[in-house]
Design a protein around this motif. Structure first.
Motif, PDB file in Angstrom:
ATOM      1  N   ALA A  41      36.366  -3.778 -32.825  1.00  0.00           N
ATOM      2  CA  ALA A  41      37.521  -3.576 -33.911  1.00  0.00           C
ATOM      3  C   ALA A  41      36.843  -2.905 -35.140  1.00  0.00           C
ATOM      4  O   ALA A  41      37.914  -2.467 -35.897  1.00  0.00           O
ATOM      5  N   PHE A  42      35.564  -3.051 -35.619  1.00  0.00           N
ATOM      6  CA  PHE A  42      35.119  -2.334 -36.656  1.00  0.00           C
ATOM      7  C   PHE A  42      35.398  -0.915 -36.702  1.00  0.00           C
ATOM      8  O   PHE A  42      34.969  -0.312 -35.743  1.00  0.00           O
ATOM      9  N   ASP A  43      35.923  -0.340 -37.658  1.00  0.00           N
ATOM     10  CA  ASP A  43      36.169   1.037 -38.055  1.00  0.00           C
ATOM     11  C   ASP A  43      35.144   1.391 -38.938  1.00  0.00           C
ATOM     12  O   ASP A  43      35.597   1.339 -40.004  1.00  0.00           O
ATOM     13  N   LEU A  44      34.280   2.206 -38.331  1.00  0.00           N
ATOM     14  CA  LEU A  44      33.123   2.505 -39.300  1.00  0.00           C
ATOM     15  C   LEU A  44      33.745   3.699 -40.588  1.00  0.00           C
ATOM     16  O   LEU A  44      33.622   3.635 -41.577  1.00  0.00           O
ATOM     17  N   ASP A  45      34.433   4.567 -39.736  1.00  0.00           N
ATOM     18  CA  ASP A  45      35.035   5.376 -40.792  1.00  0.00           C
ATOM     19  C   ASP A  45      36.174   5.003 -41.994  1.00  0.00           C
ATOM     20  O   ASP A  45      35.715   5.319 -42.998  1.00  0.00           O
ATOM     21  N   GLU A  46      36.784   4.016 -41.627  1.00  0.00           N
ATOM     22  CA  GLU A  46      37.564   3.293 -42.439  1.00  0.00           C
ATOM     23  C   GLU A  46      36.618   2.570 -43.643  1.00  0.00           C
ATOM     24  O   GLU A  46      37.026   2.586 -44.692  1.00  0.00           O
ATOM     25  N   ASN A  47      35.649   1.984 -43.137  1.00  0.00           N
ATOM     26  CA  ASN A  47      34.903   1.073 -43.948  1.00  0.00           C
ATOM     27  C   ASN A  47      33.956   2.135 -44.862  1.00  0.00           C
ATOM     28  O   ASN A  47      33.768   1.778 -46.057  1.00  0.00           O
ATOM     29  N   VAL A  48      33.616   3.058 -44.484  1.00  0.00           N
ATOM     30  CA  VAL A  48      33.066   4.080 -45.308  1.00  0.00           C
ATOM     31  C   VAL A  48      33.769   4.576 -46.334  1.00  0.00           C
ATOM     32  O   VAL A  48      33.421   4.709 -47.536  1.00  0.00           O
ATOM     33  N   SER A  49      35.071   4.927 -46.071  1.00  0.00           N
ATOM     34  CA  SER A  49      35.929   5.287 -46.805  1.00  0.00           C
ATOM     35  C   SER A  49      36.189   4.415 -48.034  1.00  0.00           C
ATOM     36  O   SER A  49      36.177   4.693 -49.164  1.00  0.00           O
ATOM     37  N   ASP A  50      36.334   3.097 -47.526  1.00  0.00           N
ATOM     38  CA  ASP A  50      36.727   2.008 -48.416  1.00  0.00           C
ATOM     39  C   ASP A  50      35.312   1.712 -49.306  1.00  0.00           C
ATOM     40  O   ASP A  50      35.637   1.609 -50.555  1.00  0.00           O
ATOM     41  N   MET A  51      34.313   1.935 -48.866  1.00  0.00           N
ATOM     42  CA  MET A  51      32.906   1.811 -49.667  1.00  0.00           C
ATOM     43  C   MET A  51      32.874   2.902 -50.662  1.00  0.00           C
ATOM     44  O   MET A  51      32.503   2.815 -52.059  1.00  0.00           O
ATOM     45  N   ARG A  52      33.089   4.101 -50.106  1.00  0.00           N
ATOM     46  CA  ARG A  52      33.257   5.436 -51.396  1.00  0.00           C
ATOM     47  C   ARG A  52      34.164   5.205 -52.351  1.00  0.00           C
ATOM     48  O   ARG A  52      33.942   5.226 -53.338  1.00  0.00           O
ATOM     49  N   ALA A  53      35.298   4.502 -51.974  1.00  0.00           N
ATOM     50  CA  ALA A  53      36.247   4.131 -52.998  1.00  0.00           C
ATOM     51  C   ALA A  53      36.106   3.423 -53.982  1.00  0.00           C
ATOM     52  O   ALA A  53      36.101   3.424 -55.106  1.00  0.00           O
ATOM     53  N   SER A  54      35.179   2.346 -53.531  1.00  0.00           N
ATOM     54  CA  SER A  54      34.832   1.155 -54.265  1.00  0.00           C
ATOM     55  C   SER A  54      33.780   1.857 -55.268  1.00  0.00           C
ATOM     56  O   SER A  54      33.503   1.500 -56.260  1.00  0.00           O
ATOM     57  N   GLU A  55      32.751   2.511 -54.471  1.00  0.00           N
ATOM     58  CA  GLU A  55      31.669   3.359 -55.800  1.00  0.00           C
ATOM     59  C   GLU A  55      32.534   4.051 -56.702  1.00  0.00           C
ATOM     60  O   GLU A  55      31.935   3.851 -57.791  1.00  0.00           O
ATOM     61  N   ARG A  56      33.581   4.746 -56.264  1.00  0.00           N
ATOM     62  CA  ARG A  56      34.075   5.561 -57.449  1.00  0.00           C
ATOM     63  C   ARG A  56      34.649   4.843 -58.382  1.00  0.00           C
ATOM     64  O   ARG A  56      34.738   5.156 -59.680  1.00  0.00           O
ATOM     65  N   ARG A  57      35.526   3.614 -57.852  1.00  0.00           N
ATOM     66  CA  ARG A  57      35.899   2.701 -58.931  1.00  0.00           C
ATOM     67  C   ARG A  57      34.904   2.189 -59.684  1.00  0.00           C
ATOM     68  O   ARG A  57      35.070   1.877 -60.855  1.00  0.00           O
ATOM     69  N   ILE A  58      33.613   1.802 -59.124  1.00  0.00           N
ATOM     70  CA  ILE A  58      32.693   1.027 -59.992  1.00  0.00           C
ATOM     71  C   ILE A  58      32.129   2.235 -61.234  1.00  0.00           C
ATOM     72  O   ILE A  58      31.849   1.959 -62.115  1.00  0.00           O
ATOM     73  N   ASP A  59      32.093   3.379 -60.387  1.00  0.00           N
ATOM     74  CA  ASP A  59      31.501   4.552 -61.785  1.00  0.00           C
ATOM     75  C   ASP A  59      32.625   4.565 -62.643  1.00  0.00           C
ATOM     76  O   ASP A  59      32.096   4.776 -63.807  1.00  0.00           O
ATOM     77  N   ALA A  60      33.674   4.694 -62.290  1.00  0.00           N
ATOM     78  CA  ALA A  60      34.738   4.781 -63.203  1.00  0.00           C
ATOM     79  C   ALA A  60      34.664   3.501 -64.130  1.00  0.00           C
ATOM     80  O   ALA A  60      34.869   3.812 -65.366  1.00  0.00           O
TER      81      ALA A  60
END
Length: 132
Positions: A41-60
């Protein structure tokens, strides 16, 4: 009655032991299947996308934190200078001077700005903690 069966069937104890092993193996199999379903059930693409969004939020958030910190440092330095300018000296002629009164007004504005910056920082920290 079971005792009578044990006497009649010498394999009853072995059968019970094997049934217990089967029960343990079935439980392990169910756990392995549950883990496999979880992995599938683990969706790698979705989790990578979430991780990148989190990284952008952390940078901001980091950039905003640095900006607020620098603005606050500027206001603290300004407050120190204005406090000196707004203080009452021994010379009564300066007590009601326009320069001193202007410094008093600017000092109030400076302190309000500091409070706004600190409030913004606290709110940002609060929202960041809730998001985590």
């Amino acid at each position: 009655m079971t005792t009578g069966i044990n006497i009649l069937n010498p394999y009853t104890d072995q059968l019970a032991a094997l049934e217990a092993e089967i029960s343990i193996a079935e439980a392990r199999g169910k756990e392995k299947k549950r883990l496999l379903d979880c992995y599938n059930a683990f969706d790698l693409d979705e989790n990578v996308s979430d991780m990148r969004a989190s990284e952008r939020r952390i940078d901001a958030l980091h950039k905003e934190h640095v900006r607020i910190k620098e603005a606050l440092e500027t206001e603290v330095s300004r407050e120190k200078a204005l406090t000196i300018q707004a203080s009452i000296s021994l010379d009564p002629r300066t007590w009601l001077s326009s320069a001193r009164l202007k410094s008093v007004d600017e000092l109030k504005i400076c302190r309000n700005t500091q409070n706004e910056l600190l409030t913004r920082q606290l709110n940002r920290d609060h929202h960041e903690a809730q998001a985590a």
